[in-house]
Design a protein around this motif. Structure first.
Motif, PDB file in Angstrom:
ATOM      1  N   ALA A 241       0.806  -1.216   0.000  1.00  0.00           N
ATOM      2  CA  ALA A 241       0.000   0.000   0.000  1.00  0.00           C
ATOM      3  C   ALA A 241       0.839   1.266   0.000  1.00  0.00           C
ATOM      4  O   ALA A 241       0.290   2.364  -0.054  1.00  0.00           O
ATOM      5  CB  ALA A 241      -0.927  -0.007   1.211  1.00  0.00           C
ATOM      6  N   GLY A 242       2.172   1.115   0.078  1.00  0.00           N
ATOM      7  CA  GLY A 242       3.033   2.280  -0.025  1.00  0.00           C
ATOM      8  C   GLY A 242       3.642   2.780   1.260  1.00  0.00           C
ATOM      9  O   GLY A 242       4.288   3.840   1.273  1.00  0.00           O
ATOM     10  N   PHE A 243       3.483   2.056   2.367  1.00  0.00           N
ATOM     11  CA  PHE A 243       4.157   2.450   3.602  1.00  0.00           C
ATOM     12  C   PHE A 243       5.663   2.289   3.411  1.00  0.00           C
ATOM     13  O   PHE A 243       6.130   1.309   2.839  1.00  0.00           O
ATOM     14  CB  PHE A 243       3.668   1.608   4.776  1.00  0.00           C
ATOM     15  CG  PHE A 243       2.316   2.011   5.290  1.00  0.00           C
ATOM     16  CD1 PHE A 243       2.192   2.757   6.446  1.00  0.00           C
ATOM     17  CD2 PHE A 243       1.160   1.663   4.598  1.00  0.00           C
ATOM     18  CE1 PHE A 243       0.938   3.143   6.920  1.00  0.00           C
ATOM     19  CE2 PHE A 243      -0.095   2.045   5.051  1.00  0.00           C
ATOM     20  CZ  PHE A 243      -0.201   2.789   6.216  1.00  0.00           C
ATOM     21  N   THR A 244       6.419   3.254   3.909  1.00  0.00           N
ATOM     22  CA  THR A 244       7.842   3.322   3.554  1.00  0.00           C
ATOM     23  C   THR A 244       8.787   2.698   4.572  1.00  0.00           C
ATOM     24  O   THR A 244       9.936   2.433   4.245  1.00  0.00           O
ATOM     25  CB  THR A 244       8.263   4.781   3.344  1.00  0.00           C
ATOM     26  OG1 THR A 244       7.989   5.530   4.533  1.00  0.00           O
ATOM     27  CG2 THR A 244       7.499   5.392   2.175  1.00  0.00           C
ATOM     28  N   ASP A 245       8.335   2.445   5.808  1.00  0.00           N
ATOM     29  CA  ASP A 245       9.239   1.912   6.840  1.00  0.00           C
ATOM     30  C   ASP A 245       8.462   0.922   7.686  1.00  0.00           C
ATOM     31  O   ASP A 245       7.763   1.298   8.629  1.00  0.00           O
ATOM     32  CB  ASP A 245       9.790   3.057   7.688  1.00  0.00           C
ATOM     33  CG  ASP A 245      10.918   2.613   8.620  1.00  0.00           C
ATOM     34  OD1 ASP A 245      11.069   1.397   8.826  1.00  0.00           O
ATOM     35  OD2 ASP A 245      11.637   3.485   9.140  1.00  0.00           O
ATOM     36  N   VAL A 246       8.568  -0.361   7.334  1.00  0.00           N
ATOM     37  CA  VAL A 246       7.779  -1.407   7.981  1.00  0.00           C
ATOM     38  C   VAL A 246       8.705  -2.522   8.463  1.00  0.00           C
ATOM     39  O   VAL A 246       9.553  -2.996   7.703  1.00  0.00           O
ATOM     40  CB  VAL A 246       6.748  -2.008   6.998  1.00  0.00           C
ATOM     41  CG1 VAL A 246       5.894  -3.059   7.708  1.00  0.00           C
ATOM     42  CG2 VAL A 246       5.875  -0.926   6.375  1.00  0.00           C
TER      43      VAL A 246
END
Length: 213
Positions: A180-185
């Motif tokens: 979904a485009g989360f950048t730091d997981v």
């Protein structure tokens, strides 16, 4: 606890259509589809086989003990796509003291009653239903999950850590956020209760566990 490595690797590749944002801006454009992503990953694993088999990610970080259970190539495959596994020492040293990650708890209400993470002073979002892996079954569930987290955090750039009871569902949830485009997981590999790789979040932070025997 040993999981089939081949099926895991296949699911990792087929589930993702995003590139790792940490890679250099001077590198070539990211692969455009699953076939190209898989081909690029095969090359990446071959070029870095020695580092990976030593138990280190190609960025130099040491892999957690869960990577021995899943297979080092699987952990590096996830890292290639933007997700690192973590262990209990990371929880104590990093999540609580330095990088201020928001914890995403995808356990259902029954499991949450076993161990109350509200006793740990970490910003936490709760999103989960009773059942093994609701986030990996339905695209609608995955989209709704990502949208809920994004709305709660006011965007997709805040660092997050995803947790469940044993560290399996949280992998699927972490992948959904990356898609979904989360950048730091990151995925909390040992979960709340712990697994064969080590003690879980509850034991590390001294949170009581009250579950049926």
């Amino acid at each position: 606890m040993r999981f089939p490595k081949t099926s895991l690797l296949a699911s990792l590749i087929l589930a993702i259509s995003v590139a790792d944002p940490s890679r250099s801006q001077t590198e070539s454009a990211p692969p455009a589809n699953e076939t190209e992503i898989f081909a690029a990953l095969v090359v990446h694993l071959a070029e870095n086989a020695q580092t990976i088999q030593s138990g280190r990610y190609t960025d130099g970080r040491e892999m957690g003990p869960i990577c021995d259970q899943f297979g080092y190539n699987v952990c590096e495959s996830e890292a290639f796509l933007g997700i690192h596994d973590t262990g209990e020492s990371w929880l104590a040293k990093s999540l609580l003291k330095t990088d201020g990650r928001v914890l995403i708890d995808v356990r259902g209400p029954t499991e949450r009653a076993w161990a109350d993470l509200g006793r740990a002073s970490v910003e936490t979002i709760v999103y989960g239903v009773d059942g093994y892996d609701p986030l990996s079954i339905s695209e609608l569930d995955r989209a709704a999950f990502a949208e809920t987290v994004s709305e709660a955090l006011g965007g997709k750039t805040r660092p997050v850590a995803v947790i469940c009871s044993l560290g399996v569902r949280s992998r699927a949830a972490a992948m959904a956020l990356r898609e979904a485009g989360f950048t730091d997981v990151v995925n909390v590999a040992d979960g709340v209760l712990g697994n064969a790789a080590g003690d879980g979040y509850a034991a590390v932070l001294g949170i009581p566990v009250d579950m049926p025997q």
